[in-house]
Enzyme design. Structure first.
Site: not given
Length: 352
Positions: A238-240
């Protein structure tokens, strides 16, 4: 880079970031990065052997190889922000070969960019550094400007050009999010079938998320739930964006929340808010990588080191830095990437 240099870059933030101890979600509940992370986590999942192999190729490449941490160079801004605006500070990056060279010389685990960039250089570099194909984008040539992620190619095309993984963005909270969720979920299922790993840019976008001068698009509660939706469609990573505040649900008065979310599960400390993001990634079973954000000049290095320390101490898996690396001279960009990696290599910096 020495640990002392990291301390110098942290400056007045060193004590609060390096000595903080999480009293919210215990580190004992987390699945943390380690050299055998894929064996401990993904080998138990439904991911097929080809996915495990490609995940391993990412985790075992570059300066962070075999640590459980990853450093990815993402350059999709030629579409997302227009090529002219993105590459004006450094026109060499109009040539996709220089994007890949920066990732390689910078010691990154992988390079994430567009179909066109990777296809143009596929036969020269696909076997030298893991490719991550960004399969959807928000294009900025429509007038009036709109914000919507649309597919730019097929998962099969990504596989054919030698990709180890695909990446996609969903604008959670936007009017178009339902369609994007369905599209990306289907694309990720196909990518896993073909043996590619899947990375999701879990961005939140809605003008209503900005209230009284506060941008709750980067609140811990809203971004945390976006992460949870992302791992639900089986994103492996996940990129956040790094959380900057909390209480978006209550300030905007939508969705569902409980008081314990803001008292027991998080505090106003940046590491605690980032840990809440990690918790929503199945307690770290899907790795959380935080983004670096826009380049602001001379403060970039210190700000990115702070982001890396927060991510690492929260239980995250690494950073995905683009503009702050490529919008400066090539050698300086290489050094910039390696400085961030040094934070993850520093044994003195551990889980909060």
């Amino acid at each position: 880079m020495s640990y002392q240099k990291i301390l110098d870059l942290l400056g007045d933030s060193a004590e609060t970031l390096l000595l903080h101890e999480c009293k919210t979600i215990s580190k004992d509940l987390l699945h943390t990065p380690s050299p055998d992370f894929i064996d401990k986590v993904f080998a138990q999942s439904n991911r097929n052997p080809q996915v495990l192999r490609n995940l391993s190729s990412i985790f075992n490449h570059g300066r962070l190889a075999s640590t459980g941490y990853i450093s990815i160079l993402p350059i999709d801004q030629g579409i997302e922000h227009t090529a002219g605006a993105s590459f004006a500070p450094n026109p060499m990056y109009f040539d996709p070969e220089n994007i890949i060279r920066l990732a390689m010389e910078g010691g990154c685990n992988a390079v994430a960019t567009t179909f066109g960039n990777l296809a143009m250089m596929s036969r020269k570099y696909a076997h030298k550094i893991p490719f991550i194909v960004k399969i959807n984008h928000n294009e900025l040539l429509t007038y009036p400007t709109k914000y919507d992620q649309i597919m730019f190619g097929s998962v099969e095309d990504a596989w054919n050009l030698g990709a180890a993984a695909v990446g996609a963005t969903i604008y959670f909270g936007s009017e178009e999010s339902s369609r994007q969720i369905v599209e990306v979920a289907e694309a990720f299922e196909r990518a896993h079938d073909l043996g590619m790993a899947c990375i999701l840019w879990c961005y939140t976008r809605n003008n209503a998320f900005k209230k009284d001068g506060v941008n709750y698009e980067v609140s811990a509660d809203i971004t945390g739930q976006a992460n949870h939706l992302g791992v639900t469609i089986q994103a492996d990573i996940i990129k956040q964006k790094m959380p900057e505040n909390n209480g978006g649900f209550t300030a905007i008065n939508f969705s569902k929340s409980r008081p314990e979310m803001y008292t027991e599960l998080a505090s106003d400390h940046p590491i605690d808010m980032c840990r809440y993001q990690v918790a929503n990634c199945y307690m770290g079973r899907a790795g959380l990588i935080n983004s670096g954000g826009e380049s602001k000049g001379s403060s970039d290095l210190a700000e990115s080191v702070k982001t890396a320390v927060v991510n690492k101490r929260a239980g995250g898996t690494g950073l995905i830095l683009g503009r702050r690396a490529f919008q400066r001279p090539f050698a300086e960009g290489v050094s910039f990437l390696q400085t961030m990696q040094d934070v993850y290599l520093a044994k003195e910096i551990n889980l909060a």
